[in-house]
Design an enzyme around this catalytic site. Structure first.
Site, PDB file in Angstrom:
ATOM      1  N   LYS A  84       0.799  -1.331  -0.081  1.00  0.00           N
ATOM      2  CA  LYS A  84      -0.064   0.023   0.014  1.00  0.00           C
ATOM      3  C   LYS A  84       0.981   1.380  -0.121  1.00  0.00           C
ATOM      4  CE  LYS A  84      -3.788   1.946   2.578  1.00  0.00           C
ATOM      5  NZ  LYS A  84      -4.713   1.775   3.767  1.00  0.00           N
ATOM      6  N   SER A 111      -9.494   1.912   2.591  1.00  0.00           N
ATOM      7  CA  SER A 111      -8.425   2.623   1.854  1.00  0.00           C
ATOM      8  C   SER A 111      -7.563   1.742   1.145  1.00  0.00           C
ATOM      9  CB  SER A 111      -7.866   3.718   2.982  1.00  0.00           C
ATOM     10  OG  SER A 111      -7.052   2.962   3.768  1.00  0.00           O
ATOM     11  N   SER A 143     -10.152  -0.501   6.901  1.00  0.00           N
ATOM     12  CA  SER A 143      -9.570  -0.207   5.436  1.00  0.00           C
ATOM     13  C   SER A 143      -8.798  -1.592   4.946  1.00  0.00           C
ATOM     14  CB  SER A 143      -8.673   0.738   5.492  1.00  0.00           C
ATOM     15  OG  SER A 143      -9.199   2.111   5.456  1.00  0.00           O
TER      16      SER A 143
END
Lengths: 410, 410
Positions: free
Chosen positions: B62, B131, B155
């Protein structure tokens, strides 16, 4: 030393401008910094805000704390010339309050134990302590009214004691560590150095937006428990005398003072501080260790080697001991307002090869409780005592520290 | 999807090389990434270790997690082209285990709520969630066997549920967040996405050096408490059905299953999640907010505006509620091995303008307990259920999740 409160009062009264306050710092720096070596970078032409609760206050920032406008080199060749993208949370907050980040201050490599170039402002043959060496020396030498450090073992309180300034290691995470190089995420705590306890309270209240820190609901006759930390090797005679003087002064000023022997669970936690610290450091500094082990300073490398040998089971056991000790300490605090104990085993040792011993600081870092160093006057080299409050009640810790400070000044 | 355990077994058996395993990823990426848009950077010629417990495993990271060799852009124009100096702790650890950091995956700006360009691998008109959008989509689409995400609200678990892969949000700080952009230091948790629960357990055991995670001392007939989180708005029919199916499957596989209504203290904590999150985010992202507010994506800017209005007293109150709820939940866990609850209110919404709703995730992030998403087969778009363990017992959470997963597969 430069008093933050004095400077702010003069600015408020119109007898000093923020730019004038910065000039006072520059003069002091010109006079003392060449021999002191507290800085690794100086902002030659900083913006100087005209307003804000910290307008006119020059700040030294330990060089493991990110600054977007100045290099952040972690005390290590691995980060030579490194410029972070963003300011650390605490630096952005300082700027929003009108403060000027004037300089980055020396740090031992990654805030571990390898000494920096910095000298003790009271005797250049003695260590200023570490790891926040430059911040403590800069404030102790009067170069600036405020500086940021960090404490994982004893890296705020010990150098403050050695350099003769006040300092606070606040409650764990009261000041965010976002943008501060991690050594141990369970221990790393951002702290402040200033001339006196009132200066610390003013700065901490402003930084945290907690006005109550400067006006705590404390009895005027606090109950103080004197703790000698007998689990650690006994201190030298100066520290014993400093504690006695602080105790007597507090009693004379109306405090109720009594001796307290900590239960064995706190000694058990203290013994396990290094297990938590080194296990986490080995992970936090994994990139540095895996890619640049040969460029690491020797003492930090040794700690990381040690960390690699700690098992998750030993780490979990250490965390359980710490958790138990924290709950016990919380209960103990029902009986008193503050603990009074040693800040360090003695004055700064006469060496530049060591930053001194954190054995009287580690337990309190692990407990996450606020610790304030109060210098005790009357010694050739500075010696401080430590006033410790309950977790989350930094205002009361500072209030008791202010009482001790005032009583010692007579 | 690509199974990490399968790949490792083939490499151990000599029927696949690490380089061959990477080629499989590249083929999948060539076929699907142009439409999926899960990546913001790919390493075109990575070093491929020949040995190590994760040799041959390509990982998506990420883009709020620091990588020294690839840009780290936080999903924000403010960090365009930014290259950190060091790998995050978890990235360095992955490399030390032989894994290959093949790509950086999309993240909503600073891991907040503004959607990324990524599509749901099961239907491009639906959100992949957020996210950790790119990581969930990349694993769900079979581009790679492992990806890293983070969870502050929901997330990790929510996008995993939407993209049809397994995922774990481990116990708080089991995986270090050093080198991960902070949104909320009390909540941010690094998590893993993989094809199945066994893959997660293998990866988490290797990452943490805790072999017990793959061999927990769990009864073969676990006690499972079904929790409906009635304090939150009720979920849609697919999530209700997924929970019923998972419950029935677990019972048929030998689990003792019963309903549990959480005490009101947990609802009180849940209500205060945003207070902690936004108060901390306003500080953690102070530099971005103060210097680049106009360049912030609108939803994250709104959260930071909200955070600016939260008082320290409200924050302290929220933390006390969370602390009380954590102790209560710990006691509740004496009666069962795991909680079974919704992962999300339903399948991925048909929109690219929202990343979905984290209302069934927030409490568990705040409690710091391990959460595992288990996909429930048989729906047009993926729907998962969440298996939750006690703090620090990620192995047991994974063992119960594996039982549910196996039972659902029949």
């Amino acid at each position: 030393m430069q008093s933050l409160i004095d400077i702010r009062a003069r600015i408020s009264a119109g007898t000093l401008t923020p730019a004038g306050a910065l000039d006072l710092c520059r003069e002091a720096i010109a006079a003392r910094e060449p021999a002191l070596k507290a800085f690794v970078a100086i902002d030659a032409a900083p913006a100087i805000p005209e307003s804000g609760p910290l307008a006119g206050i020059a700040v030294g920032v330990k060089d493991i704390i990110d600054t977007a406008d100045l290099p952040t080199q972690m005390g290590s060749a691995i980060y030579e010339g490194w410029r972070p993208r963003a300011d650390a949370a605490v630096v952005a907050r300082l700027r929003a309050l009108g403060a000027v980040v004037l300089a980055k201050t020396t740090t031992t490599a990654f805030a571990s134990l390898d000494p920096t170039q910095t000298r003790n402002p009271h005797d250049p043959g003695h260590t200023p302590g570490g790891s926040s060496a430059g911040s403590a020396a800069a404030v102790g030498a009067g170069l600036m009214p405020l500086a940021l450090g960090t404490q994982t073992g004893g890296s705020v309180i010990r150098p403050a004691s050695f350099c003769g300034c006040a300092a606070i290691k606040p409650s764990f995470r009261l000041i965010p560590t976002t943008g501060v190089k991690t050594y141990s995420w369970a221990l790393d705590t951002v702290g402040l150095f200033a001339a006196g306890v009132g200066d610390l309270a003013y700065a901490l209240a402003a930084l945290t937006g907690r006005a109550g820190i400067t006006a705590p609901a404390t009895a005027s006759n606090p109950r103080i428990a004197v703790v000698r930390q007998d689990f650690a090797q006994a201190p030298g005679p100066e520290s014993v005398e400093a504690l006695e003087r602080a105790r007597a002064a507090a009693e004379a000023a109306g405090a109720t003072v009594f001796d307290l022997t900590l239960p064995p669970e706190l000694a058990s936690a203290w013994e396990r501080h290094a297990t938590i610290q080194d296990f986490e450091a080995r992970q936090a500094l994994a990139w540095e260790y895996d890619r640049h082990r040969d460029r690491l300073a020797p003492l930090v490398r040794g700690h990381l080697d040690a960390g690699a040998a700690i098992t998750p089971a030993a780490y979990d056991d250490a965390r359980r001991h710490a958790h138990r000790a924290r709950r016990l300490l919380k209960d103990l605090f029902a009986e008193f307002d503050a603990i009074l104990t040693y800040s360090a085993p003695g004055p700064a040792p006469e060496t530049l090869a060591s930053t001194g011993d954190a054995r009287f600081n580690r337990l309190w870092t692990l407990m996450g409780v606020p610790c304030v160093n109060v210098p005790v006057p009357g010694f050739r080299l500075p010696v401080g005592v430590q006033v410790i409050g309950r977790f989350g009640d930094d205002g009361r810790a500072l209030a008791v520290a202010a009482l001790v400070e005032g009583a010692l000044r007579g």
